[in-house]
Design an enzyme around this catalytic site. Structure first.
Site, PDB file in Angstrom:
ATOM      1  N   TYR A 246       0.835  -1.204   0.000  1.00  0.00           N
ATOM      2  CA  TYR A 246       0.000   0.000   0.000  1.00  0.00           C
ATOM      3  C   TYR A 246       0.866   1.249   0.000  1.00  0.00           C
ATOM      4  O   TYR A 246       0.600   2.214  -0.720  1.00  0.00           O
ATOM      5  CB  TYR A 246      -0.933   0.024   1.222  1.00  0.00           C
ATOM      6  CG  TYR A 246      -1.930   1.154   1.123  1.00  0.00           C
ATOM      7  CD1 TYR A 246      -3.145   0.972   0.469  1.00  0.00           C
ATOM      8  CD2 TYR A 246      -1.636   2.417   1.628  1.00  0.00           C
ATOM      9  CE1 TYR A 246      -4.038   2.014   0.335  1.00  0.00           C
ATOM     10  CE2 TYR A 246      -2.529   3.461   1.495  1.00  0.00           C
ATOM     11  CZ  TYR A 246      -3.736   3.259   0.841  1.00  0.00           C
ATOM     12  OH  TYR A 246      -4.607   4.293   0.694  1.00  0.00           O
TER      13      TYR A 246
ATOM     14  N   PHE B 290      -7.233  21.960 -24.245  1.00  0.00           N
ATOM     15  CA  PHE B 290      -7.558  20.541 -24.338  1.00  0.00           C
ATOM     16  C   PHE B 290      -8.803  20.320 -23.483  1.00  0.00           C
ATOM     17  O   PHE B 290      -8.993  20.983 -22.470  1.00  0.00           O
ATOM     18  CB  PHE B 290      -6.408  19.630 -23.892  1.00  0.00           C
ATOM     19  CG  PHE B 290      -6.761  18.179 -24.118  1.00  0.00           C
ATOM     20  CD1 PHE B 290      -6.804  17.669 -25.402  1.00  0.00           C
ATOM     21  CD2 PHE B 290      -7.129  17.354 -23.063  1.00  0.00           C
ATOM     22  CE1 PHE B 290      -7.209  16.356 -25.632  1.00  0.00           C
ATOM     23  CE2 PHE B 290      -7.524  16.042 -23.284  1.00  0.00           C
ATOM     24  CZ  PHE B 290      -7.563  15.543 -24.580  1.00  0.00           C
ATOM     25  N   THR B 291      -9.641  19.371 -23.898  1.00  0.00           N
ATOM     26  CA  THR B 291     -10.971  19.208 -23.288  1.00  0.00           C
ATOM     27  C   THR B 291     -10.926  19.083 -21.757  1.00  0.00           C
ATOM     28  O   THR B 291     -11.501  19.910 -21.048  1.00  0.00           O
ATOM     29  CB  THR B 291     -11.653  17.962 -23.881  1.00  0.00           C
ATOM     30  OG1 THR B 291     -10.761  16.845 -23.756  1.00  0.00           O
ATOM     31  CG2 THR B 291     -11.967  18.161 -25.370  1.00  0.00           C
TER      32      THR B 291
ATOM     33  N   ASP C 206       1.932  20.618 -20.291  1.00  0.00           N
ATOM     34  CA  ASP C 206       1.157  19.394 -20.493  1.00  0.00           C
ATOM     35  C   ASP C 206       2.081  18.507 -21.321  1.00  0.00           C
ATOM     36  O   ASP C 206       2.187  18.638 -22.536  1.00  0.00           O
ATOM     37  CB  ASP C 206      -0.169  19.661 -21.212  1.00  0.00           C
ATOM     38  CG  ASP C 206      -1.000  18.383 -21.372  1.00  0.00           C
ATOM     39  OD1 ASP C 206      -0.400  17.281 -21.326  1.00  0.00           O
ATOM     40  OD2 ASP C 206      -2.216  18.468 -21.544  1.00  0.00           O
TER      41      ASP C 206
ATOM     42  N   LYS D 218      -0.379   8.145 -23.423  1.00  0.00           N
ATOM     43  CA  LYS D 218      -0.018   8.555 -24.785  1.00  0.00           C
ATOM     44  C   LYS D 218       1.463   8.210 -25.017  1.00  0.00           C
ATOM     45  O   LYS D 218       1.805   7.042 -25.119  1.00  0.00           O
ATOM     46  CB  LYS D 218      -0.307  10.052 -24.986  1.00  0.00           C
ATOM     47  CG  LYS D 218      -1.562  10.565 -24.288  1.00  0.00           C
ATOM     48  CD  LYS D 218      -2.855  10.185 -24.953  1.00  0.00           C
ATOM     49  CE  LYS D 218      -4.108  10.558 -24.159  1.00  0.00           C
ATOM     50  NZ  LYS D 218      -4.362  11.917 -23.799  1.00  0.00           N
TER      51      LYS D 218
ATOM     52  N   ARG E 246     -13.201  15.994 -33.729  1.00  0.00           N
ATOM     53  CA  ARG E 246     -12.562  17.071 -32.975  1.00  0.00           C
ATOM     54  C   ARG E 246     -13.028  18.373 -33.610  1.00  0.00           C
ATOM     55  O   ARG E 246     -12.364  18.944 -34.463  1.00  0.00           O
ATOM     56  CB  ARG E 246     -11.032  16.959 -33.042  1.00  0.00           C
ATOM     57  CG  ARG E 246     -10.424  15.996 -32.016  1.00  0.00           C
ATOM     58  CD  ARG E 246     -10.702  16.451 -30.616  1.00  0.00           C
ATOM     59  NE  ARG E 246     -10.120  15.614 -29.563  1.00  0.00           N
ATOM     60  CZ  ARG E 246     -10.772  15.282 -28.446  1.00  0.00           C
ATOM     61  NH1 ARG E 246     -12.010  15.631 -28.247  1.00  0.00           N
ATOM     62  NH2 ARG E 246     -10.163  14.590 -27.509  1.00  0.00           N
TER      63      ARG E 246
ATOM     64  N   PHE F  18     -18.743  15.252 -25.948  1.00  0.00           N
ATOM     65  CA  PHE F  18     -18.350  14.395 -27.071  1.00  0.00           C
ATOM     66  C   PHE F  18     -18.263  12.926 -26.680  1.00  0.00           C
ATOM     67  O   PHE F  18     -18.461  12.045 -27.509  1.00  0.00           O
ATOM     68  CB  PHE F  18     -17.023  14.853 -27.678  1.00  0.00           C
ATOM     69  CG  PHE F  18     -15.876  14.888 -26.716  1.00  0.00           C
ATOM     70  CD1 PHE F  18     -15.687  15.975 -25.878  1.00  0.00           C
ATOM     71  CD2 PHE F  18     -14.993  13.832 -26.629  1.00  0.00           C
ATOM     72  CE1 PHE F  18     -14.643  16.006 -24.967  1.00  0.00           C
ATOM     73  CE2 PHE F  18     -13.933  13.848 -25.735  1.00  0.00           C
ATOM     74  CZ  PHE F  18     -13.767  14.942 -24.901  1.00  0.00           C
TER      75      PHE F  18
HETATM   76  C1  LIG Z   1      -5.345  12.711 -23.034  1.00  0.00           C
HETATM   77  C2  LIG Z   1      -4.896  14.050 -22.676  1.00  0.00           C
HETATM   78  C3  LIG Z   1      -5.116  14.579 -21.404  1.00  0.00           C
HETATM   79  C4  LIG Z   1      -5.952  13.871 -20.360  1.00  0.00           C
HETATM   80  O1  LIG Z   1      -5.383  12.682 -19.985  1.00  0.00           O
HETATM   81  P1  LIG Z   1      -6.232  11.370 -19.583  1.00  0.00           P
HETATM   82  O2  LIG Z   1      -5.187  10.357 -19.286  1.00  0.00           O
HETATM   83  O3  LIG Z   1      -7.097  11.024 -20.763  1.00  0.00           O
HETATM   84  O4  LIG Z   1      -7.053  11.720 -18.388  1.00  0.00           O
HETATM   85  C5  LIG Z   1      -4.595  15.822 -21.128  1.00  0.00           C
HETATM   86  N1  LIG Z   1      -3.918  16.522 -22.043  1.00  0.00           N
HETATM   87  C6  LIG Z   1      -3.711  16.055 -23.288  1.00  0.00           C
HETATM   88  C7  LIG Z   1      -2.953  16.874 -24.261  1.00  0.00           C
HETATM   89  C8  LIG Z   1      -4.194  14.805 -23.654  1.00  0.00           C
HETATM   90  O5  LIG Z   1      -4.013  14.370 -24.898  1.00  0.00           O
END
Ligand SMILES: *Cc1c(COP(=O)(O)O)cnc(C)c1O
Length: 461
Positions: free
Chosen positions: A75, A127-128, A218, A261, A385, A452
């Site tokens: 843990y 970004f969303t 980011d 990613k 998008r 979306f």
């Molecule tokens: C996917 C993404 C996020 C959010 O990450 P999650 O792992 O999907 O929560 C943030 N910023 C960018 C540029 C992304 O592509």
């Protein structure tokens, strides 16, 4: 032949395969209607080639699969956390690591800690999930990306750059004390996976130092961004992706990252920074929303796979093949006259739905309709998008009608072959020939947040 001139052939061989299912057009027509014409609501088993997203869809290496067996599922104080911390320091430079279940977990923590009600948060395009967490924390997002980013046809190589005039204007209008940080994204997703240059970051850093504004990266696709810098920016041609990533991060104050990613894992993310006080607060929030600060919603084995994924993601040979494959698809479509966002970005090829479907207006959601039609045509799953992803303006409640109305063909890392890319190109070209038959869509169900993902539609009469 020199190393440079050789093709981007994958720097790996395949050890295990997953069989794909072919479906008939009738099956797909039924499936998309049941999914409310939203490719996010399709069942994966009904999809042939899945280009929905590059998020969590990478193929892990044998070393990463072996790492899963090395999970220390204590843990507290898992050995895997310390391995990950070491790798993050080595590759991303930041001293303090707070793991989270994925990117948005890190965005939530960072936004809540740094943004006060009434603050402004500039960013190189939104970004969303990033913008949503900024807004939920009381901030107002301000787009400061260069104008070229909003122009699908512009050939500018650094469409991810921050426009310094827009930054200055914001500081002049609201005052630097209302701007806690700028959110700087590598290979800007919503712009088409477009990189910023190191020269731009250097200029931004000088500006932010002057006004005491933090730069929060980011870093979700900063390895890919580093590869573009190596290929296209003077002075970087002989530096490795790892060295460039290092230089980039060292100019910033911290980052959020979705490890799903670039980092080649199926789940995971983190917040990282250099300020120990900020890190202490982030750890405290982590324990409330994610889990104890040495696992943050992840299993020990996930952290170990991530530690290895980060190292593999910064290998030059990996990025060359990764981006080589994406551009291979782009070149094929471009040659056939398909309207695309250029130059090609890092993770995806983006169809310009406004030009693809000129008979639809933006309130008929051309990108959403095009993604649905591509699925029916071929079993290839892409995503919207455009107007649906952009959502409604919180004040006017109107659809934002963004300049870019795109369909994203997102290439998972290390998953598909060149022949799959050929099939995708053939499918898009076949659809282009009958594009005038594609109808617009209207809402059946519209969720309040990040619509979306879960909205449903029907074809317009
Ligand atoms: C996917 C993404 C996020 C959010 O990450 P999650 O792992 O999907 O929560 C943030 N910023 C960018 C540029 C992304 O592509």
């Amino acid at each position: 032949m020199t190393e440079q001139k050789r093709s981007w052939a994958e720097p790996y061989k395949i050890k295990m395969v997953e069989l794909l299912k072919m479906t008939s057009k009738e099956d797909r027509q039924k499936a998309i209607a049941e999914a409310g014409y939203n490719t996010f609501l399709l069942k994966s088993e009904d999809v042939y080639i899945d280009l929905l997203t590059d998020s969590g869809t990478s193929a892990m290496s044998d070393r990463q699969w072996a790492a899963l067996m090395m999970g220390d599922e204590a843990y507290a104080g898992s050995a895997n956390f310390y391995n990950l911390e070491k790798v993050v320091r080595e590759y991303y430079t930041y001293k303090e690591l707070i793991p989270t279940h994925q990117g948005r977990g890190a965005e939530h923590i960072m936004s809540r800690l740094l943004i006060k009600e009434g603050d402004y948060v500039p960013g190189n395009m939104y970004f969303t999930t990033t913008r949503l967490h900024q807004e939920l924390a009381g901030g107002k997002f301000v787009d400061v990306i260069v104008d070229e980013a909003h122009d699908a046809g512009s050939e500018y190589p650094w469409k991810g750059n921050v426009c310094m005039k827009k930054m200055q204007k914001l500081v002049d209008e609201v005052g630097a004390d209302k701007i806690p940080y700028i959110s700087l994204e590598g290979c800007v997703n919503m712009a088409g996976g477009q990189p910023f240059s190191m020269a731009n970051l250097r200029e931004l850093k000088a500006f932010c130092d002057k006004y005491k504004i933090m730069i929060m990266l980011d870093a979700t696709r900063c390895c890919e961004n580093s590869y573009f810098i190596q290929q296209n920016e003077k002075g970087y041609e002989n530096k490795s992706v790892k060295e460039i990533l290092h230089e980039m991060c060292a100019m910033t104050d911290g980052c959020t990252i979705s490890a799903k990613k670039d980092s080649l894992v199926n789940i995971g993310g983190f917040f990282a920074c250099n300020d120990p006080d900020l890190a202490a607060k982030a750890r405290n929030m982590c324990v409330m929303y994610e889990g104890l600060h040495t696992y943050g919603g992840l299993a020990g084995r996930d952290m170990e796979a991530m530690a290895i994924g980060i190292q593999e993601s910064a290998m030059d040979s990996h990025q060359k093949a990764r981006i080589g494959q994406v551009h291979y698809l782009g070149e094929k479509l471009l040659k056939a006259g398909i309207p695309l966002v250029t130059p090609f970005g890092g993770h995806a090829i983006f169809l310009d739905a406004k030009k693809f479907l000129p008979h639809l207006n933006q309130e008929e959601f051309p990108a959403q309709a095009l993604a649905a039609a591509l699925y029916v045509e071929s079993g290839v799953r892409a995503m919207e998008r455009g107007n649906i992803s952009a959502g409604r303006d919180p004040e006017t409640k109107k659809n934002r009608n963004p300049k870019l109305e795109l369909v994203r063909l997102t290439i998972p890392r290390r998953v598909y072959t060149q022949a799959h890319m050929d099939v995708v190109a053939e499918s898009v070209i076949a659809l282009y020939e009958k594009r005038s038959q594609i109808k617009g869509l209207e809402f059946v169900y519209e969720p309040e947040h990040l619509r979306f993902f879960q909205a449903t539609f029907k074809p317009k009469a």
